[in-house]
Design an enzyme around this catalytic site. Structure first.
Site, mmCIF file in Angstrom:
data_model
loop_
_atom_site.group_PDB
_atom_site.id
_atom_site.type_symbol
_atom_site.label_atom_id
_atom_site.label_comp_id
_atom_site.label_asym_id
_atom_site.label_seq_id
_atom_site.Cartn_x
_atom_site.Cartn_y
_atom_site.Cartn_z
ATOM 1 N N ARG A 1 0.853 -1.191 0.000
ATOM 2 C CA ARG A 1 0.000 0.000 0.000
ATOM 3 C C ARG A 1 0.891 1.245 0.000
ATOM 4 N NH1 ARG A 1 -1.702 1.115 4.710
ATOM 5 N NH2 ARG A 1 -2.746 -0.855 5.114
ATOM 6 N N TYR B 1 -15.793 18.134 -13.990
ATOM 7 C CA TYR B 1 -16.117 16.719 -14.162
ATOM 8 C C TYR B 1 -17.189 16.307 -13.130
ATOM 9 C CZ TYR B 1 -15.691 11.672 -13.974
ATOM 10 O OH TYR B 1 -15.981 10.333 -13.967
ATOM 11 N N ASP C 1 -7.077 19.778 -13.379
ATOM 12 C CA ASP C 1 -7.387 18.451 -13.898
ATOM 13 C C ASP C 1 -6.975 18.468 -15.370
ATOM 14 O OD1 ASP C 1 -8.581 16.216 -15.056
ATOM 15 O OD2 ASP C 1 -10.305 16.260 -13.707
ATOM 16 N N LYS D 1 -7.995 7.620 -19.008
ATOM 17 C CA LYS D 1 -8.270 8.223 -20.294
ATOM 18 C C LYS D 1 -7.013 8.197 -21.177
ATOM 19 C CE LYS D 1 -12.084 8.806 -18.016
ATOM 20 N NZ LYS D 1 -12.413 10.036 -17.307
HETATM 21 C C1 LIG Z 1 -12.840 10.357 -15.995
HETATM 22 C C2 LIG Z 1 -12.454 11.645 -15.400
HETATM 23 C C3 LIG Z 1 -12.185 11.767 -14.021
HETATM 24 C C4 LIG Z 1 -12.360 10.621 -13.054
HETATM 25 O O1 LIG Z 1 -11.475 9.593 -13.314
HETATM 26 P P1 LIG Z 1 -11.767 8.051 -13.012
HETATM 27 O O2 LIG Z 1 -10.501 7.405 -13.423
HETATM 28 O O3 LIG Z 1 -12.958 7.639 -13.833
HETATM 29 O O4 LIG Z 1 -12.054 7.947 -11.544
HETATM 30 C C5 LIG Z 1 -11.783 13.002 -13.555
HETATM 31 N N1 LIG Z 1 -11.662 14.073 -14.380
HETATM 32 C C6 LIG Z 1 -11.940 13.990 -15.689
HETATM 33 C C7 LIG Z 1 -11.789 15.213 -16.545
HETATM 34 C C8 LIG Z 1 -12.328 12.785 -16.248
HETATM 35 O O5 LIG Z 1 -12.610 12.724 -17.555
#
Ligand SMILES: *Cc1c(COP(=O)(O)O)cnc(C)c1O
Length: 374
Positions: free
Chosen positions: A46, A98, A170, A195
């Site tokens: 962890r 988001y 982000d 992504k």
């Molecule tokens: C998908 C996404 C998240 C969250 O990520 P997960 O891996 O699905 O938890 C946060 N910010 C943006 C812009 C996203 O597209």
């Protein structure tokens, strides 16, 4: 070293014992210790793992930060970052943040004493008017989802700092290949590795990168203390994805540009949202802070039925949530990705269609959209 080279080499020396050119998947939960209280590096997975550490090093390098930390999901990274705040702190988010970030603040952390406000972050005057004395974190996302609005990161980071707050960006949609928020003044960068960084729709993961020493120390503690850590297999997949990030982003951007131009000239399309079109309100800021405009394109058609028809008629674009993979995806944000965000301040018309443009040949993608639009 340049970006493409660092993506393949930083943190990824051949392994000392066998010369494996790929970082091994250290599939272990614990480590044998040579002596009591003297572990070699980690005592328990962890807290740390060599596969994860390699990924953390390359991400830190690509974002231009001193420390990378990886998590079990983008939201795991978000939760851990919010845990650095204390009850009474105020967070400023954009009105089209988001959905999962909004939900976490509105329906989870609200009960823990975190206050938040939403604002259109492309409007700096509005931003200035809602920053408070107790604002601890200004949460930027750019480009945003699903309208691909572009926020002036340098200006918002400056505004946050004047208020004594930190600025997080982000960077999921742009990736460090297109945009490096730390160089623009942000304090920490967040990613959903699910992504573009992973890039192959085969993992869920998140990351934070920062050069802020105080924040690094607290986050490094929270990784282990809160425990939203990724497994070694997912770290390996993300590492493999990152090696080709530059090539993939070039292809995503090339395809998205052609598709945006095609849609703009299509009689059945009423509006296109893509920051690379000179008429888009974020075009100028995008030119200034991004290398290219990314792989996401949203557009509107006449009616809800037409939108559903298009989304259900493409063959190469799979009808699915998520984005950033090599395969193209199509979705309707209204009834799909944005449906779970009750109370969200933005209105998403049910005539809006969002594309995540993959790296297939653009001609094939154009042909698919042409037949679906009919
Ligand atoms: C998908 C996404 C998240 C969250 O990520 P997960 O891996 O699905 O938890 C946060 N910010 C943006 C812009 C996203 O597209």
């Amino acid at each position: 070293m340049r970006f493409e080279t660092r993506a393949i080499h930083v943190g990824q020396d051949p392994d000392a014992e066998f010369g494996s050119v790929n970082v091994p998947i250290y599939q272990t939960s614990t480590y044998a210790q040579p002596a009591v209280g003297k572990p070699k590096a980690w005592d328990y997975a962890r807290a740390g793992n060599p596969t994860r550490e390699a990924l953390q090093q390359v991400l830190a390098s690509l974002e231009g930060g001193s420390k990378g930390l990886c998590f079990s999901s983008g939201l795991g990274a978000t939760t851990t970052l919010l845990l650095t705040l204390k009850p009474g702190d105020h967070v400023l988010i954009s009105d089209d943040v988001y959905g999962g970030t909004y939900r976490l603040l509105a329906r989870v952390m609200d009960g823990w004493g975190l206050a938040f406000d939403t604002v259109d972050m492309t409007d700096l005057v509005a931003c200035r008017s809602v920053v408070r004395e107790d604002t601890a974190l200004v949460w930027v996302e750019s480009p945003t989802n699903p309208f691909l609005k572009v926020v002036d990161i340098a200006a918002v980071a400056d505004l946050a700092h004047r208020a004594g707050a930190r600025c997080v960006v982000d960077n999921t949609f742009a990736t460090p290949y297109l945009q490096r928020p730390l160089e623009l003044g942000a304090d920490v960068v967040l990613h959903s590795m699910t992504k573009y960084l992973g890039g192959h729709s085969d993992l869920i993961g998140g990351a934070l990168v920062t050069s802020d020493e105080e924040l690094t120390e607290r986050l490094a503690f929270l990784v282990n203390a809160a425990g939203a850590v990724p497994g070694p297999m997912d770290c390996y997949l993300a590492l493999r994805g990152v090696k080709t990030l530059a090539l993939r982003m070039e292809a995503h951007c090339r395809g998205a540009k052609q598709i945006a131009e095609f849609l703009q000239n299509h009689p059945k399309v009423t509006r296109v949202h893509y920051p690379g079109l000179p008429g888009h309100p974020g075009f100028e800021v995008a030119v200034r802070q991004m290398r290219d405009f990314g792989g996401m394109v949203s557009f509107e058609v006449e009616s809800r039925d037409e939108a559903i028809h298009v989304a259900e008629s493409t063959e190469l674009f799979f009808l699915a949530e998520s984005l950033g993979g090599v395969e193209s995806l199509i979705e309707l944000p209204g009834p799909m990705t944005h449906a779970s965000v009750s109370g969200s301040p933005i209105e998403v018309p049910d005539t809006l269609i969002r594309l995540s443009v993959g790296i297939e040949h653009p001609d094939d993608l154009l042909g698919d959209l042409e037949q679906a639009l009919g």
